[in-house]
Scaffold this motif. Structure first.
Motif, PDB file in Angstrom:
ATOM      1  N   GLY A  40       0.858  -1.198   0.201  1.00 27.16           N
ATOM      2  CA  GLY A  40      -0.027   0.151  -0.215  1.00 27.16           C
ATOM      3  C   GLY A  40       0.594   1.057  -0.204  1.00 27.16           C
ATOM      4  O   GLY A  40       2.242   0.942  -0.261  1.00 27.16           O
ATOM      5  N   GLU A  41      -0.477   2.305   0.304  1.00 29.40           N
ATOM      6  CA  GLU A  41       0.828   3.483   0.388  1.00 29.40           C
ATOM      7  C   GLU A  41       1.366   3.964   1.426  1.00 29.40           C
ATOM      8  O   GLU A  41       1.556   3.443   2.583  1.00 29.40           O
ATOM      9  N   TRP A  42       2.272   4.594   1.334  1.00 27.41           N
ATOM     10  CA  TRP A  42       3.418   4.841   2.530  1.00 27.41           C
ATOM     11  C   TRP A  42       3.671   7.126   2.784  1.00 27.41           C
ATOM     12  O   TRP A  42       3.324   7.456   1.805  1.00 27.41           O
ATOM     13  N   LYS A  43       4.413   7.009   4.119  1.00 28.84           N
ATOM     14  CA  LYS A  43       4.216   8.298   3.980  1.00 28.84           C
ATOM     15  C   LYS A  43       5.353   8.669   5.478  1.00 28.84           C
ATOM     16  O   LYS A  43       5.923   8.243   6.580  1.00 28.84           O
ATOM     17  N   ASP A  44       6.917   8.771   4.907  1.00 29.68           N
ATOM     18  CA  ASP A  44       7.626   9.178   5.851  1.00 29.68           C
ATOM     19  C   ASP A  44       7.980   8.020   6.590  1.00 29.68           C
ATOM     20  O   ASP A  44       8.241   7.788   7.552  1.00 29.68           O
ATOM     21  N   ASN A  45       8.455   7.333   5.778  1.00 29.63           N
ATOM     22  CA  ASN A  45       8.481   5.532   5.835  1.00 29.63           C
ATOM     23  C   ASN A  45       7.558   4.924   7.233  1.00 29.63           C
ATOM     24  O   ASN A  45       7.586   4.060   8.051  1.00 29.63           O
ATOM     25  N   MET A  46       6.319   4.786   7.262  1.00 25.71           N
ATOM     26  CA  MET A  46       5.279   3.941   7.964  1.00 25.71           C
ATOM     27  C   MET A  46       4.108   3.832   7.043  1.00 25.71           C
ATOM     28  O   MET A  46       4.039   5.057   5.721  1.00 25.71           O
ATOM     29  N   LYS A  47       3.548   3.356   7.293  1.00 25.21           N
ATOM     30  CA  LYS A  47       1.820   3.165   6.743  1.00 25.21           C
ATOM     31  C   LYS A  47       0.784   3.880   6.832  1.00 25.21           C
ATOM     32  O   LYS A  47       0.625   4.710   7.290  1.00 25.21           O
ATOM     33  N   HIS A  48       1.231   4.751   5.937  1.00 27.17           N
ATOM     34  CA  HIS A  48      -0.245   6.314   5.058  1.00 27.17           C
ATOM     35  C   HIS A  48      -0.937   6.398   4.192  1.00 27.17           C
ATOM     36  O   HIS A  48       0.055   6.473   3.118  1.00 27.17           O
ATOM     37  N   GLY A  49      -2.416   6.237   4.360  1.00 24.22           N
ATOM     38  CA  GLY A  49      -2.834   6.083   3.693  1.00 24.22           C
ATOM     39  C   GLY A  49      -3.583   5.047   3.350  1.00 24.22           C
ATOM     40  O   GLY A  49      -3.872   4.043   4.168  1.00 24.22           O
ATOM     41  N   LYS A  50      -3.363   4.230   1.948  1.00 20.93           N
ATOM     42  CA  LYS A  50      -4.895   3.130   1.607  1.00 20.93           C
ATOM     43  C   LYS A  50      -3.391   1.726   1.351  1.00 20.93           C
ATOM     44  O   LYS A  50      -2.657   1.982   1.443  1.00 20.93           O
ATOM     45  N   GLY A  64      -7.634  -1.593   4.431  1.00 19.48           N
ATOM     46  CA  GLY A  64      -8.729   0.238   4.069  1.00 19.48           C
ATOM     47  C   GLY A  64      -7.475   1.022   5.066  1.00 19.48           C
ATOM     48  O   GLY A  64      -6.193   1.337   4.348  1.00 19.48           O
ATOM     49  N   ASP A  65      -8.322   2.150   5.522  1.00 22.68           N
ATOM     50  CA  ASP A  65      -7.289   3.231   5.902  1.00 22.68           C
ATOM     51  C   ASP A  65      -6.154   3.281   6.853  1.00 22.68           C
ATOM     52  O   ASP A  65      -6.172   2.352   8.142  1.00 22.68           O
ATOM     53  N   TRP A  66      -4.910   3.774   6.637  1.00 25.88           N
ATOM     54  CA  TRP A  66      -3.619   4.224   7.506  1.00 25.88           C
ATOM     55  C   TRP A  66      -3.674   5.670   7.964  1.00 25.88           C
ATOM     56  O   TRP A  66      -3.279   6.901   6.740  1.00 25.88           O
ATOM     57  N   LYS A  67      -2.741   6.182   9.190  1.00 18.54           N
ATOM     58  CA  LYS A  67      -2.460   7.144   9.117  1.00 18.54           C
ATOM     59  C   LYS A  67      -1.381   7.394   9.940  1.00 18.54           C
ATOM     60  O   LYS A  67      -1.687   6.604  10.986  1.00 18.54           O
ATOM     61  N   PHE A  68      -0.075   7.614   9.758  1.00 18.85           N
ATOM     62  CA  PHE A  68       1.116   7.344  10.155  1.00 18.85           C
ATOM     63  C   PHE A  68       1.008   5.637  11.123  1.00 18.85           C
ATOM     64  O   PHE A  68       1.319   6.101  12.248  1.00 18.85           O
ATOM     65  N   GLY A  69       1.463   5.131  10.195  1.00 16.51           N
ATOM     66  CA  GLY A  69       2.036   3.328  10.560  1.00 16.51           C
ATOM     67  C   GLY A  69       0.603   2.894  11.319  1.00 16.51           C
ATOM     68  O   GLY A  69       0.275   1.816  11.855  1.00 16.51           O
ATOM     69  N   LYS A  70      -0.563   3.840  11.517  1.00 15.58           N
ATOM     70  CA  LYS A  70      -1.662   2.637  12.776  1.00 15.58           C
ATOM     71  C   LYS A  70      -3.236   2.839  11.521  1.00 15.58           C
ATOM     72  O   LYS A  70      -3.134   3.443  11.037  1.00 15.58           O
ATOM     73  N   ASP A  72      -6.534   3.401  11.052  1.00 14.98           N
ATOM     74  CA  ASP A  72      -7.306   4.905  10.994  1.00 14.98           C
ATOM     75  C   ASP A  72      -8.109   5.396   9.852  1.00 14.98           C
ATOM     76  O   ASP A  72      -7.533   5.402   8.492  1.00 14.98           O
ATOM     77  N   GLY A  73      -9.298   5.552  10.553  1.00 13.08           N
ATOM     78  CA  GLY A  73     -10.290   5.803   8.734  1.00 13.08           C
ATOM     79  C   GLY A  73     -10.960   4.650   8.776  1.00 13.08           C
ATOM     80  O   GLY A  73     -11.611   3.718   9.633  1.00 13.08           O
ATOM     81  N   TYR A  74     -11.232   3.938   7.673  1.00 10.84           N
ATOM     82  CA  TYR A  74     -12.515   3.494   6.808  1.00 10.84           C
ATOM     83  C   TYR A  74     -11.752   1.404   7.472  1.00 10.84           C
ATOM     84  O   TYR A  74     -10.821   1.706   6.038  1.00 10.84           O
ATOM     85  N   GLY A  75     -11.776  -0.197   7.148  1.00  4.09           N
ATOM     86  CA  GLY A  75     -10.953  -0.852   6.999  1.00  4.09           C
ATOM     87  C   GLY A  75     -11.907  -1.731   7.719  1.00  4.09           C
ATOM     88  O   GLY A  75     -12.471  -2.407   8.283  1.00  4.09           O
ATOM     89  N   THR A  76     -11.281  -2.921   7.219  1.00  2.00           N
ATOM     90  CA  THR A  76     -11.712  -4.472   7.115  1.00  2.00           C
ATOM     91  C   THR A  76     -11.275  -5.155   8.049  1.00  2.00           C
ATOM     92  O   THR A  76     -10.084  -5.116   7.456  1.00  2.00           O
ATOM     93  N   LEU A  77     -10.719  -6.116   8.580  1.00  2.00           N
ATOM     94  CA  LEU A  77     -10.304  -7.275   9.791  1.00  2.00           C
ATOM     95  C   LEU A  77     -10.641  -8.444   9.233  1.00  2.00           C
ATOM     96  O   LEU A  77     -12.275  -8.650   9.270  1.00  2.00           O
ATOM     97  N   SER A  78     -10.306  -9.730   9.071  1.00  2.00           N
ATOM     98  CA  SER A  78     -10.570 -10.537   8.426  1.00  2.00           C
ATOM     99  C   SER A  78      -9.779 -11.647   8.768  1.00  2.00           C
ATOM    100  O   SER A  78      -8.796 -11.530   9.438  1.00  2.00           O
ATOM    101  N   LEU A  79      -9.856 -12.883   9.322  1.00  2.00           N
ATOM    102  CA  LEU A  79      -9.862 -13.857   9.930  1.00  2.00           C
ATOM    103  C   LEU A  79      -9.478 -15.190   9.519  1.00  2.00           C
ATOM    104  O   LEU A  79     -10.540 -15.330   9.293  1.00  2.00           O
ATOM    105  N   LYS A  96      -9.154   4.232  14.757  1.00  2.00           N
ATOM    106  CA  LYS A  96      -8.641   5.445  15.199  1.00  2.00           C
ATOM    107  C   LYS A  96      -7.668   5.262  16.206  1.00  2.00           C
ATOM    108  O   LYS A  96      -7.700   4.245  17.371  1.00  2.00           O
ATOM    109  N   GLY A  97      -6.013   5.213  15.807  1.00  2.00           N
ATOM    110  CA  GLY A  97      -5.191   5.026  16.452  1.00  2.00           C
ATOM    111  C   GLY A  97      -5.203   3.433  17.010  1.00  2.00           C
ATOM    112  O   GLY A  97      -4.739   3.260  17.611  1.00  2.00           O
ATOM    113  N   ASP A  98      -5.537   2.895  15.262  1.00  2.00           N
ATOM    114  CA  ASP A  98      -4.808   1.226  15.803  1.00  2.00           C
ATOM    115  C   ASP A  98      -6.364   0.855  16.874  1.00  2.00           C
ATOM    116  O   ASP A  98      -6.200  -0.448  16.064  1.00  2.00           O
ATOM    117  N   LYS A  99      -6.904   1.707  16.984  1.00  2.00           N
ATOM    118  CA  LYS A  99      -8.528   0.680  17.559  1.00  2.00           C
ATOM    119  C   LYS A  99     -10.034   0.805  17.103  1.00  2.00           C
ATOM    120  O   LYS A  99      -9.466   1.825  16.273  1.00  2.00           O
TER     121      LYS A  99
END
Length: 221
Positions: A40-50, A64-70, A72-79, A96-99
């Motif tokens: 996916g996308e990165w910014k300053d060595n961190m996962k950021h974007g889609k 889904g969405d990432w923001k500065f390595g966590k 953050d935004g809309y996403g789906t977790l599958s197991l 938000k903030g990995d939670k």
């Protein structure tokens, strides 16, 4: 006469290599030492974007969405499903903030899921929970448990409307015994009705009415 020009100060090669190694923008799949991988996308060595993250140990996938390595935004977790081997959706909603934070749907099993508000990975705010035994709770949540005003509708149609605390009936409420055609209104403490009144309610339409109606207060019968 020759003109002398000042040479531009060159940066050390180490800094130049670091710049080239910096992850920015979309990239191909990146593998971690433990086997996890991210595309996916990165910014300053961190996962950021889609982006999509796959954890090797648990086999979990987040898209889904990432923001500065966590997350953050809309996403789906599958197991991965242990029985079928296929992936099943575990959570779909806002982060938000990995939670889990905001509105989302959590799937606990084939017939058990929650839809509503989250805060810090816990059910918090308004939400509706569908239990595997057929019961449904709709109302307020706090610290991952029913807390506040809410309604529990049982599989047989009976229902409780009233107040909750720590996942238990606490405070004033009404319990509709629709199978017997009765209504109890009173006060609960930790799921136990302490005091109240019982009256007939829809007794003529009840599938299993009581043998005798409840006598009215002051009745000579």
């Amino acid at each position: 006469m020759p003109v002398s020009k000042c040479l531009k100060k060159s940066e050390p090669l180490r800094k130049e290599w670091e710049k080239k190694a910096q992850k920015n923008g979309p990239r191909r799949q990146v593998y971690a030492v433990n086997g996890d991988r991210y595309l996916g996308e990165w910014k300053d060595n961190m996962k950021h974007g889609k982006g999509t993250q796959i954890w090797k140990k648990k086999g979990a996938i987040y898209e889904g969405d990432w923001k500065f390595g966590k997350r953050d935004g809309y996403g789906t977790l599958s197991l991965p499903d242990q029985e079928t081997g296929k992936y099943r959706k575990a959570y779909s909603g806002w982060w938000k903030g990995d939670k889990k934070s905001g509105y989302g749907i959590q799937f606990f099993g084939p017939k058990e899921y929650y839809e509503g508000e989250w805060c810090g990975n816990q059910r918090s705010g308004w939400g509706r929970m569908y239990y595997s035994n057929g019961n449904i709770y709709e109302g307020q949540w706090r610290n991952d448990k029913p807390d506040g005003e809410g309604m529990l509708r049982l599989k047989n149609g009976n229902r409780y409307e009233g107040y909750w605390q720590r996942g238990l009936k606490n405070g004033s409420g009404r319990f509709f015994h629709l199978d017997h055609g009765q209504l109890f209104e009173g006060f609960w403490v930790d799921d136990v009705a302490k005091c109240g009144t019982m009256i007939d309610f829809g007794r003529d339409e009840a599938p299993e009415p009581t043998q005798f109606p409840i006598p009215e207060v002051g009745s000579s019968h």
